[in-house]
Motif scaffolding. Structure first.
Motif, PDB file in Angstrom:
ATOM      1  N   GLU A  17     -25.890 -34.657 -60.074  1.00 20.81           N
ATOM      2  CA  GLU A  17     -25.708 -35.084 -61.454  1.00 20.81           C
ATOM      3  C   GLU A  17     -26.908 -34.672 -62.287  1.00 20.81           C
ATOM      4  OE1 GLU A  17     -24.309 -38.940 -62.333  1.00 20.81           O
ATOM      5  OE2 GLU A  17     -22.901 -39.016 -60.651  1.00 20.81           O
ATOM      6  N   THR A  18     -26.629 -34.119 -63.471  1.00 22.14           N
ATOM      7  CA  THR A  18     -27.685 -33.734 -64.394  1.00 22.14           C
ATOM      8  C   THR A  18     -27.130 -33.767 -65.809  1.00 22.14           C
ATOM      9  OG1 THR A  18     -29.305 -31.998 -64.946  1.00 22.14           O
ATOM     10  CG2 THR A  18     -27.171 -31.261 -64.106  1.00 22.14           C
ATOM     11  N   GLY A  19     -27.895 -34.294 -66.737  1.00 21.80           N
ATOM     12  CA  GLY A  19     -27.438 -34.379 -68.115  1.00 21.80           C
ATOM     13  C   GLY A  19     -26.158 -35.165 -68.280  1.00 21.80           C
ATOM     14  N   GLY A  20     -25.913 -36.131 -67.375  1.00 25.02           N
ATOM     15  CA  GLY A  20     -24.674 -36.908 -67.412  1.00 25.02           C
ATOM     16  C   GLY A  20     -23.473 -36.171 -66.872  1.00 25.02           C
ATOM     17  N   ILE A  21     -23.674 -34.969 -66.348  1.00 25.22           N
ATOM     18  CA  ILE A  21     -22.601 -34.116 -65.822  1.00 25.22           C
ATOM     19  C   ILE A  21     -22.661 -34.131 -64.298  1.00 25.22           C
ATOM     20  CG2 ILE A  21     -21.752 -31.735 -65.698  1.00 25.22           C
ATOM     21  CD1 ILE A  21     -23.127 -31.335 -68.492  1.00 25.22           C
ATOM     22  N   ARG A  22     -21.508 -34.198 -63.665  1.00 24.77           N
ATOM     23  CA  ARG A  22     -21.459 -34.189 -62.200  1.00 24.77           C
ATOM     24  C   ARG A  22     -20.907 -32.856 -61.716  1.00 24.77           C
ATOM     25  NH1 ARG A  22     -21.780 -38.356 -58.388  1.00 24.77           N
ATOM     26  NH2 ARG A  22     -20.697 -37.989 -56.403  1.00 24.77           N
ATOM     27  N   ILE A  23     -21.568 -32.284 -60.725  1.00 18.94           N
ATOM     28  CA  ILE A  23     -21.152 -31.018 -60.127  1.00 18.94           C
ATOM     29  C   ILE A  23     -20.319 -31.322 -58.883  1.00 18.94           C
ATOM     30  CG2 ILE A  23     -21.904 -28.819 -59.170  1.00 18.94           C
ATOM     31  CD1 ILE A  23     -22.631 -29.269 -62.144  1.00 18.94           C
ATOM     32  N   VAL A  24     -19.072 -30.875 -58.899  1.00 11.48           N
ATOM     33  CA  VAL A  24     -18.133 -31.133 -57.807  1.00 11.48           C
ATOM     34  C   VAL A  24     -17.916 -29.838 -57.028  1.00 11.48           C
ATOM     35  CG1 VAL A  24     -15.752 -31.763 -57.257  1.00 11.48           C
ATOM     36  CG2 VAL A  24     -16.977 -32.989 -59.055  1.00 11.48           C
ATOM     37  N   LYS A  25     -18.069 -29.924 -55.723  1.00  8.56           N
ATOM     38  CA  LYS A  25     -17.920 -28.746 -54.879  1.00  8.56           C
ATOM     39  C   LYS A  25     -16.489 -28.619 -54.381  1.00  8.56           C
ATOM     40  CE  LYS A  25     -20.133 -26.336 -51.019  1.00  8.56           C
ATOM     41  NZ  LYS A  25     -21.151 -26.423 -49.946  1.00  8.56           N
ATOM     42  N   ASP A  26     -15.942 -27.425 -54.503  1.00 12.11           N
ATOM     43  CA  ASP A  26     -14.583 -27.115 -54.049  1.00 12.11           C
ATOM     44  C   ASP A  26     -14.681 -25.888 -53.156  1.00 12.11           C
ATOM     45  OD1 ASP A  26     -11.917 -26.489 -53.706  1.00 12.11           O
ATOM     46  OD2 ASP A  26     -11.589 -25.838 -55.768  1.00 12.11           O
ATOM     47  N   GLY A  27     -14.966 -26.108 -51.881  1.00  7.03           N
ATOM     48  CA  GLY A  27     -15.144 -24.982 -50.969  1.00  7.03           C
ATOM     49  C   GLY A  27     -16.378 -24.181 -51.350  1.00  7.03           C
ATOM     50  N   ILE A  28     -16.186 -22.901 -51.681  1.00  9.91           N
ATOM     51  CA  ILE A  28     -17.320 -22.027 -51.988  1.00  9.91           C
ATOM     52  C   ILE A  28     -17.720 -22.059 -53.461  1.00  9.91           C
ATOM     53  CG2 ILE A  28     -16.779 -20.444 -50.096  1.00  9.91           C
ATOM     54  CD1 ILE A  28     -15.616 -18.537 -52.286  1.00  9.91           C
ATOM     55  N   VAL A  29     -17.001 -22.831 -54.275  1.00  9.73           N
ATOM     56  CA  VAL A  29     -17.250 -22.818 -55.707  1.00  9.73           C
ATOM     57  C   VAL A  29     -17.455 -24.249 -56.202  1.00  9.73           C
ATOM     58  CG1 VAL A  29     -14.848 -23.004 -56.489  1.00  9.73           C
ATOM     59  CG2 VAL A  29     -16.475 -21.672 -57.839  1.00  9.73           C
TER      60      VAL A  29
END
Length: 232
Positions: free
Chosen positions: A13-25
């Motif tokens: 999480e950064t800047g209130g945004i969450r990074i979600v992993k979907d396999g290789i992307v």
């Protein structure tokens, strides 16, 4: 960790945004109002399992996704578009023919991929330097051609999403897009240098850099500036 790049981590999480992993992307999940979000890219999985799990974690359903901003038109970034039929699909105007399946890309590998109707409609074509308002969020749009002709970067909440136009190398430094899947590495490098120069000259604030296949770098614009200095 293909092509010498660092592996992405799920749930950053950064800047209130969450990074979600979907396999290789990865996908950026951006809160843009009360119980509504925007996505930066739509992942590789057509079922959207990872995105739906994140929405469920927030006690939201698919209807909460009101916009999807595509960094480019390769299939591993467009997989779950069909899961969110109410979302406005946005892409740089130059990339619209590729997203909609009327044009292919020209990388060493991607030029052999079939071209045909993708069943996708870009509702909002974007232009370089413009700002698009999604809910309560203002998202700045930048053209970074090279990986594809219409690759885009997006700045939102201080996070600069670079899609496949750059990666984090195993040494932690920013590197350009992989040659196997890119139209032009020289154009890609030049685009990244211009992007850095633009941010410096305009004094645009950056808290973190987000890369579709290799995660997030904190430390502001500095890692991209270091890349620009290595590629004068």
């Amino acid at each position: 960790a293909l092509f010498g790049r660092r592996a992405a981590v799920d749930g950053v999480e950064t800047g209130g945004i969450r990074i979600v992993k979907d396999g290789i992307v990865t996908i950026g999940v951006v809160p843009v109002g009360e119980r509504v979000v925007a996505l930066i890219d739509a992942g590789n999985d057509k079922s959207g399992k990872a995105i739906l799990a994140e929405l469920s974690r927030r006690q939201l359903g698919p209807e909460a996704v009101i916009a999807i901003l595509l960094t480019h038109g390769h299939q591993d970034h467009m997989g779950a578009l069909g899961v969110f039929p109410k979302a406005q699909v946005m892409a740089l105007e130059r990339e619209v023919p590729m997203v909609e399946g009327r044009e292919g890309s020209h990388g060493f590998v991607t030029r052999f991929m079939p071209v045909g109707p993708a069943g996708v409609k870009v509702n909002v074509p974007l232009s370089d330097g413009s700002t698009v308002t999604v809910g309560q969020a203002d998202i700045r749009v930048f053209a970074v051609p090279g990986h594809t002709a219409g690759s885009a970067a997006y700045l939102v909440n201080g996070v600069l999403f670079l899609g496949d136009s750059a990666d984090i190398g195993r040494n932690g430094e920013v590197q350009g897009s992989p040659w196997l899947f890119s139209d032009s590495q020289p154009e890609n490098r030049a685009s990244l240098v211009r992007l850095n120069d633009r941010f410096v000259s305009e004094g645009l604030g950056v808290k973190a850099l987000a890369f579709a296949h290799s995660g997030v770098l904190t430390g502001g614009l500095a890692p991209l500036t270091a890349f620009a200095r290595r590629n004068p």
